[in-house]
Motif scaffolding. Structure first.
Motif, short mmCIF file in Angstrom:
data_model
loop_
_atom_site.label_atom_id
_atom_site.label_comp_id
_atom_site.label_asym_id
_atom_site.label_seq_id
_atom_site.Cartn_x
_atom_site.Cartn_y
_atom_site.Cartn_z
N GLN A 233 0.76 -1.14 -0.01
CA GLN A 233 -0.10 -0.04 0.00
C GLN A 233 0.84 1.20 -0.02
OE1 GLN A 233 -3.63 0.59 -0.17
NE2 GLN A 233 -3.12 -1.47 -0.95
N LEU A 234 1.75 1.40 -0.93
CA LEU A 234 2.68 2.52 -1.16
C LEU A 234 1.98 3.49 -1.78
CD1 LEU A 234 5.61 3.80 -0.54
CD2 LEU A 234 6.15 2.75 -2.84
N ASN A 235 2.25 4.85 -1.22
CA ASN A 235 1.58 6.01 -1.94
C ASN A 235 2.75 6.99 -1.64
OD1 ASN A 235 -1.42 6.12 -2.59
ND2 ASN A 235 -1.16 4.78 -0.62
N LEU A 236 2.74 7.83 -2.75
CA LEU A 236 4.03 8.44 -2.78
C LEU A 236 3.44 10.22 -3.51
CD1 LEU A 236 7.65 8.26 -3.48
CD2 LEU A 236 6.41 9.92 -4.59
N ALA B 41 1.97 10.47 -7.12
CA ALA B 41 2.86 9.90 -7.98
C ALA B 41 2.69 8.37 -8.03
CB ALA B 41 4.39 10.47 -8.02
N LEU B 42 2.57 7.95 -6.84
CA LEU B 42 2.44 6.33 -6.66
C LEU B 42 1.16 6.16 -5.95
CD1 LEU B 42 6.13 5.16 -5.96
CD2 LEU B 42 4.82 5.08 -8.13
N LYS B 43 0.37 5.32 -6.46
CA LYS B 43 -0.86 4.93 -5.82
C LYS B 43 -1.22 3.49 -5.51
CE LYS B 43 -2.60 8.64 -8.82
NZ LYS B 43 -3.44 8.60 -10.09
N LYS C 228 7.44 4.83 -12.71
CA LYS C 228 8.41 3.60 -12.36
C LYS C 228 9.60 4.15 -12.02
CE LYS C 228 9.53 3.23 -17.43
NZ LYS C 228 9.04 4.76 -18.14
N SER C 229 10.14 5.19 -12.55
CA SER C 229 11.46 5.63 -11.76
C SER C 229 11.20 6.12 -10.31
CB SER C 229 12.16 6.80 -12.64
OG SER C 229 12.89 6.43 -13.89
N THR C 230 10.38 6.74 -10.13
CA THR C 230 9.88 7.15 -8.70
C THR C 230 9.92 6.02 -7.90
OG1 THR C 230 8.70 8.98 -9.47
CG2 THR C 230 8.26 8.09 -7.28
N TYR C 231 9.29 4.60 -8.31
CA TYR C 231 9.12 3.51 -7.52
C TYR C 231 10.66 3.00 -7.23
CZ TYR C 231 8.24 -1.01 -6.08
OH TYR C 231 7.99 -2.13 -5.24
N ILE C 232 11.52 2.84 -8.21
CA ILE C 232 12.65 2.22 -7.91
C ILE C 232 13.45 3.19 -6.98
CG2 ILE C 232 13.82 3.09 -9.81
CD1 ILE C 232 14.97 0.20 -10.42
N LYS C 233 13.27 4.38 -7.16
CA LYS C 233 14.22 5.44 -6.36
C LYS C 233 13.36 5.50 -4.89
CE LYS C 233 16.16 8.59 -9.80
NZ LYS C 233 15.56 9.52 -10.60
N THR C 234 12.39 4.85 -4.95
CA THR C 234 11.72 4.81 -3.31
C THR C 234 12.44 3.70 -2.60
OG1 THR C 234 9.84 5.58 -4.17
CG2 THR C 234 9.62 4.87 -2.20
N LEU C 235 12.82 2.72 -3.44
CA LEU C 235 13.09 1.33 -2.77
C LEU C 235 14.55 1.49 -2.23
CD1 LEU C 235 12.32 -1.37 -5.72
CD2 LEU C 235 11.27 -0.85 -3.37
N ASN C 236 15.23 2.67 -2.44
CA ASN C 236 16.59 2.68 -1.52
C ASN C 236 16.42 4.30 -1.09
OD1 ASN C 236 16.97 4.35 -4.00
ND2 ASN C 236 19.11 3.48 -4.31
N ARG C 237 15.18 4.79 -1.20
CA ARG C 237 15.00 5.96 -0.63
C ARG C 237 15.44 7.08 -1.23
NH1 ARG C 237 14.81 5.47 5.84
NH2 ARG C 237 14.50 7.80 5.66
N MET C 238 16.19 7.07 -2.36
CA MET C 238 16.75 8.00 -3.12
C MET C 238 15.90 9.27 -3.53
SD MET C 238 19.73 8.03 -3.83
CE MET C 238 21.26 7.46 -4.78
N VAL C 239 14.64 8.69 -3.56
CA VAL C 239 13.60 9.82 -3.89
C VAL C 239 13.31 10.92 -2.82
CG1 VAL C 239 11.66 8.62 -2.91
CG2 VAL C 239 11.30 9.93 -4.82
N GLU C 240 14.01 10.62 -1.71
CA GLU C 240 14.09 11.66 -0.67
C GLU C 240 15.00 12.99 -0.94
OE1 GLU C 240 14.08 9.72 2.96
OE2 GLU C 240 12.60 8.34 2.53
N LEU C 241 15.83 12.62 -1.78
CA LEU C 241 16.52 13.75 -2.25
C LEU C 241 15.80 14.84 -2.82
CD1 LEU C 241 19.86 12.04 -3.86
CD2 LEU C 241 19.35 13.06 -1.48
N THR D 43 5.42 9.98 1.79
CA THR D 43 5.02 8.68 1.39
C THR D 43 4.00 8.07 2.59
OG1 THR D 43 7.06 7.87 2.53
CG2 THR D 43 7.01 8.16 0.23
N SER D 44 3.01 7.10 2.22
CA SER D 44 2.42 6.29 3.18
C SER D 44 2.58 4.93 2.88
CB SER D 44 1.13 7.08 3.23
OG SER D 44 0.33 6.55 1.98
#
Lengths: 303, 276
Positions: free
Chosen positions: B34-37, B44-46, B68-81, B87-88
């Protein structure tokens, strides 16, 4: 098929080749006029600089001798020397360089790498750029209030050094910020992606790439501090000193102060002594700027 | 409210996570629940649910801007840059929620390597590029570093090409070689998972082929998640494929199932090139 004929499916022509040719000459003339105008503007600047150089060299070279570097200030032009001022300026640099570079680069790293992009930080960034435009006399007054009086440092090297550091701090911060910003984001990401902390990334990736730009900017800012007079006058730095400082709490004099003093004396000979002093100051500045150029060339941009 | 609406919508179309399996299911490495971003106000992610298994290549496909890029960057929390990211939901990596306050990003990224879209070697020697990861994790012994560098370069199938010039700047290599250097650099931290964000989009066809072959070899020892907008690539190299559209997972299944017999009409439309 003639080109001018309207073909079905071919877009309509809006540019008439004949009138383009007709206007070509006029456009070229305007281009030439502006080129000469800008060339003359350059020439004026060069000419003024040339006259300045000629006057100073022709007046001052006669007084440049070994004694000029060995003597203290004197009432007799022939015996006047720049020793105290030259050594004083070196002492001043010894305080200004570490203080201003540490504070300036530290601030730039914080603002670019650590600080979040929010309204307060945007305001800080903008005001640092504005601070770079504040007249040096104002910084002199600040130094007089804080360092000379409140902290009771007197007209010492330390007080003057801190004041000068504040004066050039905005310039160093802005230059360092630009150098840090020029490091591509993707190498930072590569570093973070391997589990590096922010500090490791800064030390191992960001700074090695940014250091040439940071040093160039810092040295140019320092050379501004060498030539600055107004803050020293406000702080009350003396002109005639017959001893060399032995520590940062001693009082001192600096090259621009000494030149200012000689230039305002009525005797014609002192004008020439002032010119000799200016030659020394200019050599000092040229030396520092060429170090900056050397650093810039040595570490060429690698991206 | 949004969450509720989307939830019903996604549940109707997403095939169950435990899709029919032909062999014994491998253990789950990354379990997204249940990842949301949100980027600011942009959702961006539902409601992403995605179990990613060990020693498999999981491809993430979808049109530009599908997340898709957002998702993969969430997996190592790079998206937080990126500033203003919220996120939830949770992502469990080996059973631990990566959003947990006690889970440091540095620790996570030490276990999860990443290869980026554009080759991004450091402006350092080839050797220093590979040794970067081990060095930041405290390895100073020159002999050990030498061994790591050789092993990583061999692992990325580029050792023979660069072994005689380890001290030259990595920027002197071609784009394809640089990308394999970046893969070697990711291997040097001995990760568990390798995330690849369109790793071949900046490469020529021959370099692309080399990287694809490499991915096949790497999956023996690593779990690989690869974002690609090249559908043939996904079909060639992946075991499972997830199709993203407008920030949702439309379908997630075995790659041959997705490409031959997709369950959702939108997946079929995308794969057959009718949009995207």
């Amino acid at each position: 098929m003639r080109i001018t004929e309207q073909q079905p499916g071919v877009s309509k022509r809006y540019i008439d080749p004949d009138s383009v040719t007709k206007r070509m000459d006029g456009r070229k003339v305007i281009n030439t006029v502006f080129r000469s105008l800008f060339f003359m503007a350059t020439l004026v600047a060069l000419l003024v600089l040339g006259i300045l150089f000629y006057r100073i060299l022709s007046q001052g070279l006669g007084f440049l001798s070994a004694e000029f570097f060995q003597n203290f200030a004197s009432r007799i032009p022939e015996k006047a020397g720049i020793k105290a001022a030259l050594v004083g300026s070196l002492w001043l640099m010894a305080v200004v360089a570490p203080v201003s570079m540490f504070l300036g680069i530290g601030t730039a790293i914080y603002l670019e790498e650590y600080a979040k992009k929010n309204r307060i930080n945007d305001l800080i960034r903008m005001n640092i750029s504005n601070l770079a435009g504040v007249p040096s006399v104002v910084f002199g007054l600040l130094g007089l209030t804080i360092f000379v009086r409140a902290l009771a440092l007197g007209n010492s090297i330390l007080a003057a050094g801190f004041t000068m550091s504040l004066l050039i701090l905005p310039v160093i911060i802005v230059a360092a910020q630009e150098a840090i910003r020029a490091v591509p984001q993707d190498v930072r990401e590569a570093s973070y992606g391997m589990g590096a902390t922010k500090w490791q990334t800064i030390v191992r990736v960001v700074l090695p790439s940014a250091i040439p730009g940071i040093l160039t900017g810092s040295i140019l800012a320092l050379s501004r501090a060498v030539g600055e007079t107004a803050p020293l006058i406000v702080i009350g730095v003396p002109v005639i000193i017959h001893f060399l400082p032995t520590g940062v709490t001693d009082t001192f004099t600096a090259l621009p102060m000494q030149i200012y003093d000689w230039a305002k004396r009525p005797q014609a000979d002192f004008q020439q002594v002032a010119s000799a002093g200016i030659i020394v100051l200019m050599a000092f500045l040229l030396f520092m700027n060429s170090i900056a150029v050397l650093i810039r060339n040595k570490f060429q941009k690698r991206y | 409210m949004v969450q509720l609406m989307n939830r019903t919508e996604t549940e109707a179309v997403v095939s169950p996570p435990e899709a029919p399996v032909r062999e014994a299911a491998k253990p789950v490495v990354y379990d997204t629940k249940q990842l949301n971003l949100w980027y600011g106000s942009h959702h961006a992610l539902k409601n992403i649910d995605l179990p990613i298994r060990e020693n498999e290549v999981t491809a993430i496909i979808g049109p530009s801007g599908c997340g898709k890029s957002t998702y993969i960057k969430t997996l190592n929390r790079m998206v937080e840059l990126v500033d203003g990211v919220r996120t939830s939901g949770e992502i469990l990596y080996r059973g631990r929620n990566i959003f947990d306050a006690k889970y440091s990003v540095e620790e996570l990224r030490t276990r999860v390597g990443m290869v980026f879209q554009k080759p991004n070697p450091f402006p350092k020697s080839i050797y220093d590029n590979i040794a970067y990861g081990p060095r930041i994790h405290g390895i100073k012994n020159k002999k050990i570093l030498d061994e790591i560098v050789e092993q990583s370069l061999r692992g990325a199938a580029i050792w023979d090409e660069v072994k005689d010039r380890l001290n030259t700047n990595a920027y002197s290599l071609s784009g394809g070689q640089q990308q394999r250097i970046c893969i070697a650099r990711a291997l040097a931290i001995e990760p568990d998972v390798i995330l690849m964000d369109e790793p071949t989009s900046a490469l020529d066809p021959i370099s692309t082929l080399k990287v694809e072959e490499l991915v096949q070899e790497l999956k023996e020892n690593y779990s690989i998640i690869i974002v690609t907008h090249n559908m043939q690539q996904a079909a060639r190299i992946s075991d499972k494929t997830a199709f993203f559209l407008n920030g949702e997972v439309i379908e997630f299944d075995h790659t041959d199932k997705i490409f031959q017999n997709p369950a959702d009409q939108r997946t079929e439309d995308y794969i057959s090139g009718r949009f995207g």
